[in-house]
Design a protein around this motif. Structure first.
Motif, mmCIF file in Angstrom:
data_model
loop_
_atom_site.group_PDB
_atom_site.id
_atom_site.type_symbol
_atom_site.label_atom_id
_atom_site.label_comp_id
_atom_site.label_asym_id
_atom_site.label_seq_id
_atom_site.Cartn_x
_atom_site.Cartn_y
_atom_site.Cartn_z
ATOM 1 N N GLN A 1 -4.822 2.669 -5.086
ATOM 2 C CA GLN A 1 -6.189 2.146 -4.968
ATOM 3 C C GLN A 1 -7.156 2.863 -5.896
ATOM 4 O OE1 GLN A 1 -8.931 3.949 -3.107
ATOM 5 N NE2 GLN A 1 -10.271 2.385 -3.994
ATOM 6 N N MET B 1 -12.787 -0.341 -2.945
ATOM 7 C CA MET B 1 -12.413 -0.162 -1.546
ATOM 8 C C MET B 1 -12.428 -1.477 -0.775
ATOM 9 S SD MET B 1 -11.478 2.885 -0.869
ATOM 10 C CE MET B 1 -11.620 2.923 0.914
ATOM 11 N N ASN C 1 -4.967 -2.875 -0.745
ATOM 12 C CA ASN C 1 -4.651 -1.682 -1.512
ATOM 13 C C ASN C 1 -3.498 -1.963 -2.469
ATOM 14 O OD1 ASN C 1 -6.678 -0.231 -0.275
ATOM 15 N ND2 ASN C 1 -5.343 0.673 1.263
ATOM 16 N N PHE D 1 -14.097 -2.743 1.653
ATOM 17 C CA PHE D 1 -14.154 -2.642 3.117
ATOM 18 C C PHE D 1 -12.775 -2.406 3.735
ATOM 19 C CE2 PHE D 1 -17.814 -5.125 1.755
ATOM 20 C CZ PHE D 1 -18.851 -4.412 2.354
ATOM 21 N N GLY D 2 -11.897 -1.709 3.002
ATOM 22 C CA GLY D 2 -10.611 -1.318 3.587
ATOM 23 C C GLY D 2 -9.385 -1.999 3.031
ATOM 24 N N GLY D 3 -9.499 -2.815 2.019
ATOM 25 C CA GLY D 3 -8.301 -3.431 1.446
ATOM 26 C C GLY D 3 -8.631 -4.693 0.664
ATOM 27 N N GLU E 1 -0.345 5.673 -3.183
ATOM 28 C CA GLU E 1 -1.423 4.702 -3.090
ATOM 29 C C GLU E 1 -2.104 4.589 -4.450
ATOM 30 O OE1 GLU E 1 -3.629 1.961 -2.466
ATOM 31 O OE2 GLU E 1 -2.611 2.545 -0.614
ATOM 32 N N ASP F 1 0.857 -1.188 0.000
ATOM 33 C CA ASP F 1 0.000 0.000 0.000
ATOM 34 C C ASP F 1 0.889 1.234 0.000
ATOM 35 O OD1 ASP F 1 0.947 0.229 2.642
ATOM 36 O OD2 ASP F 1 -0.848 -0.706 3.480
#
Length: 329
Positions: free
Chosen positions: A145, A151, A157, A153-155, A143, A17
């Motif tokens: 992403q 996304m 990335n 839910f957060g990864g 980053e 990330d």
């Protein structure tokens, strides 16, 4: 494609990330220069700075912070900190507050002291903004992403890492090169594998075990599909909509821009009421207004960080402004 966007000679096959990319850049600068200090601009994402601190604790690399009282690097303070012990000066542009940094001036300052310049950049923005490499950066990280990776839910990335050719043998991760097979057909091969599982630990540049290949593939497909003109259009729309949003939101009584600096698609608002309560109230209206900055910097306890991308519409921005006026009344 990443090398072209960043203005660098070579990019690796990705890292975990943006935060781990920056931490690896700090270690790489230490290895290249054999110096023991990293000077970090306060405008660098505070979460990234925490990861850098973790990585640098073991080797005993000292981190020194440069304040950004006006939203960008304090050049005078930086000049006092960057010296013969400095391995790298690290800046982010646009920075955590959304402000555009003077990358060329930072490069001049770092290089005058024999240090490297590491720039944290959002590759989505580089369809419009000048490539950091052409402004003097030695290493560019960020980053990825936003390059078509959900996304989730957060990864996971996608860490972007690119550097000048003369630094290539100090780069972490995997470097993929083009070649031909025995029948003359085009193919690809892992040209350099500098992780400790593949070579002697003493000669390894990193202990990162793998890369986020699926996300890197998503980003490759996104960039190939959207093309140069498409990425430029994404940047232009994001910047135009962000500036429209800033204009509309600052018309609301009790709302102002915290920094008088040029920005791209993020900006910092100062609010007359606690940002956390504003966020909670607008969430009930299904509006995500931004990120309260008190958690990251207590001097900005009255501030809200707002991001606007090409996905937002005029109607959504106007609805946000109207709802903000209502909760601040």
């Amino acid at each position: 494609m990443i090398a072209e966007l960043t203005g660098m000679d070579v990019a690796n096959a990705s890292i975990y990330d943006g935060a781990s990319s920056l931490a690896e850049a700090a270690l790489m600068a230490h290895s290249v220069t054999e110096r023991t200090e990293i000077v970090l601009a306060r405008g660098v994402n505070p979460l990234y700075r925490r990861v850098v601190a973790t990585y640098c604790d073991g080797p005993g690399i000292r981190l020194r912070d440069v304040p950004a009282p006006e939203g960008v690097l304090d050049a005078e303070a930086a000049a006092k900190l960057v010296g013969k012990k400095t391995a790298a000066l690290v800046i982010q542009s646009p920075n955590f507050y959304g402000c555009l940094e003077d990358v060329a001036a930072a490069a001049e300052l770092a290089h005058a002291a024999g240090a490297l310049l590491v720039v944290v950049a959002d590759p989505v923005n580089l369809g419009v903004l000048e490539a950091p490499g052409r402004l003097g950066a030695d290493i560019v990280v960020g980053e990825g992403q936003g390059l078509g990776v959900p996304m989730s839910f957060g990864g996971p990335n996608l860490g972007v890492f690119a550097a000048k050719n003369q630094l290539v043998r100090r780069m972490p991760g995997r470097l993929v090169g083009a070649t031909v097979d025995k029948d003359g057909r085009r193919g690809f091969v892992l040209t350099l594998q500098t992780r400790e599982q593949h070579i002697r630990r003493a000669k390894a540049t990193s202990n990162i075990c793998t890369n986020v290949a699926l996300c890197a593939l998503m980003a490759t497909i996104y960039l190939s599909t959207i093309g140069k003109q498409g990425l430029q259009r994404v940047g232009e729309l994001s910047a135009a909509k962000a500036h429209y949003a800033a204009e509309q939101l600052t018309k609301v009584p009790g709302v102002s821009l915290r920094f008088a600096q040029p920005f791209f698609k993020e900006f910092t608002l100062a609010l007359a009421k606690p940002p956390a309560s504003i966020v909670a109230k607008l969430a009930k209206k299904r509006i995500l207004p931004g990120v309260p900055l008190k958690t990251y910097d207590r001097t900005l306890a009255d501030c809200l960080l707002v991001a606007v991308t090409e996905q937002r519409t005029r109607e959504e921005i106007d609805a946000y402004a109207a709802a903000l006026a209502e909760v601040l009344a």
